[in-house]
Design a protein around this motif. Structure first.
Motif, PDB file in Angstrom:
ATOM      1  N   CYS A 176       0.833  -1.203   0.000  1.00 49.96           N
ATOM      2  CA  CYS A 176       0.000   0.000   0.000  1.00 49.96           C
ATOM      3  C   CYS A 176       0.870   1.256   0.000  1.00 49.96           C
ATOM      4  O   CYS A 176       0.642   2.190  -0.776  1.00 49.96           O
ATOM      5  CB  CYS A 176      -0.909   0.004   1.227  1.00 49.96           C
ATOM      6  N   ALA A 177       1.876   1.280   0.867  1.00 47.99           N
ATOM      7  CA  ALA A 177       2.679   2.493   1.048  1.00 47.99           C
ATOM      8  C   ALA A 177       3.442   2.883  -0.213  1.00 47.99           C
ATOM      9  O   ALA A 177       3.531   4.064  -0.557  1.00 47.99           O
ATOM     10  CB  ALA A 177       3.644   2.303   2.213  1.00 47.99           C
ATOM     11  N   TYR A 178       3.986   1.899  -0.931  1.00 45.07           N
ATOM     12  CA  TYR A 178       4.806   2.215  -2.093  1.00 45.07           C
ATOM     13  C   TYR A 178       4.014   2.248  -3.392  1.00 45.07           C
ATOM     14  O   TYR A 178       4.564   2.609  -4.437  1.00 45.07           O
ATOM     15  CB  TYR A 178       5.967   1.231  -2.189  1.00 45.07           C
ATOM     16  N   SER A 179       2.745   1.900  -3.351  1.00 45.12           N
ATOM     17  CA  SER A 179       1.938   1.949  -4.571  1.00 45.12           C
ATOM     18  C   SER A 179       1.801   3.365  -5.104  1.00 45.12           C
ATOM     19  O   SER A 179       1.476   3.571  -6.281  1.00 45.12           O
ATOM     20  CB  SER A 179       0.548   1.358  -4.319  1.00 45.12           C
ATOM     21  N   VAL A 180       2.075   4.349  -4.270  1.00 43.01           N
ATOM     22  CA  VAL A 180       1.977   5.749  -4.692  1.00 43.01           C
ATOM     23  C   VAL A 180       2.929   6.068  -5.844  1.00 43.01           C
ATOM     24  O   VAL A 180       2.703   7.030  -6.594  1.00 43.01           O
ATOM     25  CB  VAL A 180       2.250   6.689  -3.490  1.00 43.01           C
ATOM     26  N   VAL A 181       3.965   5.262  -6.028  1.00 39.90           N
ATOM     27  CA  VAL A 181       4.931   5.540  -7.095  1.00 39.90           C
ATOM     28  C   VAL A 181       4.371   5.210  -8.473  1.00 39.90           C
ATOM     29  O   VAL A 181       4.953   5.603  -9.488  1.00 39.90           O
ATOM     30  CB  VAL A 181       6.250   4.756  -6.881  1.00 39.90           C
ATOM     31  N   ALA A 182       3.252   4.489  -8.529  1.00 39.86           N
ATOM     32  CA  ALA A 182       2.660   4.083  -9.802  1.00 39.86           C
ATOM     33  C   ALA A 182       1.184   4.443  -9.811  1.00 39.86           C
ATOM     34  O   ALA A 182       0.325   3.577  -9.603  1.00 39.86           O
ATOM     35  CB  ALA A 182       2.856   2.583 -10.034  1.00 39.86           C
ATOM     36  N   PRO A 183       0.852   5.706  -9.995  1.00 36.22           N
ATOM     37  CA  PRO A 183      -0.561   6.109 -10.023  1.00 36.22           C
ATOM     38  C   PRO A 183      -1.355   5.273 -11.018  1.00 36.22           C
ATOM     39  O   PRO A 183      -0.904   4.988 -12.128  1.00 36.22           O
ATOM     40  CB  PRO A 183      -0.489   7.575 -10.460  1.00 36.22           C
ATOM     41  N   GLY A 184      -2.550   4.856 -10.585  1.00 38.27           N
ATOM     42  CA  GLY A 184      -3.386   4.014 -11.425  1.00 38.27           C
ATOM     43  C   GLY A 184      -3.169   2.533 -11.229  1.00 38.27           C
ATOM     44  O   GLY A 184      -3.862   1.710 -11.847  1.00 38.27           O
ATOM     45  N   ALA A 185      -2.225   2.167 -10.354  1.00 45.01           N
ATOM     46  CA  ALA A 185      -1.979   0.752 -10.085  1.00 45.01           C
ATOM     47  C   ALA A 185      -3.120   0.160  -9.258  1.00 45.01           C
ATOM     48  O   ALA A 185      -3.859   0.880  -8.578  1.00 45.01           O
ATOM     49  CB  ALA A 185      -0.658   0.582  -9.331  1.00 45.01           C
ATOM     50  N   ALA A 186      -3.249  -1.159  -9.319  1.00 41.82           N
ATOM     51  CA  ALA A 186      -4.163  -1.886  -8.440  1.00 41.82           C
ATOM     52  C   ALA A 186      -3.371  -2.407  -7.252  1.00 41.82           C
ATOM     53  O   ALA A 186      -2.201  -2.789  -7.391  1.00 41.82           O
ATOM     54  CB  ALA A 186      -4.827  -3.040  -9.187  1.00 41.82           C
ATOM     55  N   VAL A 187      -3.996  -2.433  -6.084  1.00 42.44           N
ATOM     56  CA  VAL A 187      -3.345  -2.896  -4.867  1.00 42.44           C
ATOM     57  C   VAL A 187      -4.173  -4.021  -4.266  1.00 42.44           C
ATOM     58  O   VAL A 187      -5.392  -3.901  -4.135  1.00 42.44           O
ATOM     59  CB  VAL A 187      -3.205  -1.758  -3.829  1.00 42.44           C
ATOM     60  N   VAL A 188      -3.516  -5.100  -3.920  1.00 46.85           N
ATOM     61  CA  VAL A 188      -4.142  -6.201  -3.181  1.00 46.85           C
ATOM     62  C   VAL A 188      -3.317  -6.411  -1.924  1.00 46.85           C
ATOM     63  O   VAL A 188      -2.138  -6.776  -2.002  1.00 46.85           O
ATOM     64  CB  VAL A 188      -4.192  -7.497  -4.008  1.00 46.85           C
ATOM     65  N   ALA A 189      -3.920  -6.157  -0.758  1.00 48.31           N
ATOM     66  CA  ALA A 189      -3.190  -6.242   0.510  1.00 48.31           C
ATOM     67  C   ALA A 189      -3.981  -7.083   1.490  1.00 48.31           C
ATOM     68  O   ALA A 189      -5.175  -6.841   1.711  1.00 48.31           O
ATOM     69  CB  ALA A 189      -2.940  -4.845   1.082  1.00 48.31           C
ATOM     70  N   LEU A 190      -3.317  -8.076   2.073  1.00 53.01           N
ATOM     71  CA  LEU A 190      -3.954  -8.962   3.044  1.00 53.01           C
ATOM     72  C   LEU A 190      -3.578  -8.522   4.454  1.00 53.01           C
ATOM     73  O   LEU A 190      -2.394  -8.502   4.799  1.00 53.01           O
ATOM     74  CB  LEU A 190      -3.519 -10.418   2.826  1.00 53.01           C
ATOM     75  N   ALA A 191      -4.564  -8.162   5.251  1.00 50.06           N
ATOM     76  CA  ALA A 191      -4.368  -7.751   6.639  1.00 50.06           C
ATOM     77  C   ALA A 191      -3.198  -6.781   6.793  1.00 50.06           C
ATOM     78  O   ALA A 191      -2.294  -7.007   7.606  1.00 50.06           O
ATOM     79  CB  ALA A 191      -4.165  -8.979   7.530  1.00 50.06           C
ATOM     80  N   PRO A 192      -3.193  -5.693   6.028  1.00 53.49           N
ATOM     81  CA  PRO A 192      -2.073  -4.754   6.140  1.00 53.49           C
ATOM     82  C   PRO A 192      -2.198  -3.870   7.375  1.00 53.49           C
ATOM     83  O   PRO A 192      -3.309  -3.580   7.837  1.00 53.49           O
ATOM     84  CB  PRO A 192      -2.215  -3.909   4.873  1.00 53.49           C
TER      85      PRO A 192
END
Length: 321
Positions: free
Chosen positions: A137-153
């Motif tokens: 989640c935290a580093y997804s900001v570097v790729a605007p428009g990306a999809a994020v899948v996070a389990l119990a973050p």
């Protein structure tokens, strides 16, 4: 896809982020990371594993001990998920409970942004679980428009923001207030962020509640406990979930259709049975056992059936289990 600039970036990384001795400690990963992969150390506690593929990029965050000693020893999860689909993959690996809070990791992603690395891909998916889910989640900001899948973050471990989670006392000493710090803020530019959690895991559910933007899907996965990734993998839900994200089709409806696989998953049925039994809902427990006997084998189910059968026959000898 022309990604030739990666060669230049790779050469510079050795001098900037790690000494030869630090790079050497990751050689085992290099040997086992899959076809065409390279590995570079990012300081003493992190490494990046890259393998070129198609126009979809899977970015995962993983722990070294899981790669080197897990069920699929020697293979990153990214390799297992991305290679069958022909995707490109980038894995950030942590040696220990670092939460990826390290200047070398910040700088690595800064380099990717400056070189427009993520712009070369049609779609980008960030994935991680627990500590690694926080980083996804935290580093997804570097790729605007990306999809994020996070389990119990975790949203953060900054003591000033959440003094109610004391599970990771050592990690709370790390800096969660500087760059890439507060994960819920970092997913604002994502096309979608799927946050999966077990509602019965109170602290995980409290963290999940902090992810509340319009692009967030909070997806409940009851009776999966603190081994959510293992359960979703065993149910074959995780690969399908990542595929949906990479194809731009990840929705709550898609997830819950996939999660129906729990009805055939013995550990899930065992946990459901245990909850029903403890709450005195014997009739429902009997129905679960009857269903489970046709679809799954599990030592807990076998023992539970014997115990429930004994109780029922003592109180209602005319009712079959």
């Amino acid at each position: 896809m022309d990604l030739g600039f990666l060669t230049v970036v790779e050469v510079g990384m050795k001098d900037r982020f790690a000494s030869e001795s630090e790079t050497g400690r990751w050689h085992t990963l290099l040997d086992r990371s899959g076809t065409g992969a390279w590995v570079k150390a990012l300081g003493p506690d992190h490494a990046a594993v890259w393998a070129a593929g198609g126009g979809t990029l899977l970015v995962t965050f993983e722990q070294a001990r899981e790669i080197l000693t897990g069920a699929t020893v020697g293979h990153t999860l990214a390799a297992q998920l991305a290679e069958p689909a022909g995707w490109s993959r980038l894995t950030l690996v942590a040696h220990g409970a670092t939460w990826f809070r390290d200047r070398a990791v910040y700088d690595f992603f800064d380099e990717r942004v400056d070189s427009e690395f993520f712009d070369a891909f049609d779609r980008v998916v960030f994935y991680g679980a627990g500590m690694c889910g926080y980083a996804a989640c935290a580093y997804s900001v570097v790729a605007p428009g990306a999809a994020v899948v996070a389990l119990a973050p975790q949203a953060t471990l900054d003591p000033a923001r959440l003094d109610w989670d004391r599970r990771f006392l050592m990690a709370r000493r790390r800096d969660f207030t500087s760059r890439y710090g507060y994960a819920p803020d970092m997913i604002e530019a994502a096309c979608c962020a799927a946050i999966l959690y077990d509602p019965a895991q109170t602290l995980d559910a409290m963290h999940a509640a902090l992810f509340d933007g319009p692009n967030v899907m909070r997806l409940a996965t009851p009776y999966c406990g603190d081994a959510l990734e293992a359960h979703l993998s065993a149910m074959a839900v995780l690969p399908e979930l990542i595929d949906a994200a990479g194809e731009g089709q990840l929705t709550a409806e898609v997830f819950f259709r996939l999660f129906r696989a729990r009805r055939q998953h013995a550990p899930y049925l065992a946990a459901l049975l245990d909850r029903l039994d403890k709450s005195g809902r014997t009739d429902l427990a009997r129905g679960v056992l009857r269903h489970a006997s046709h679809v799954a084998e599990h030592e807990h189910l076998t023992g539970a059936r014997t115990d429930l059968d004994r109780r029922l026959r003592r109180h209602r000898p005319d009712v079959p289990v």
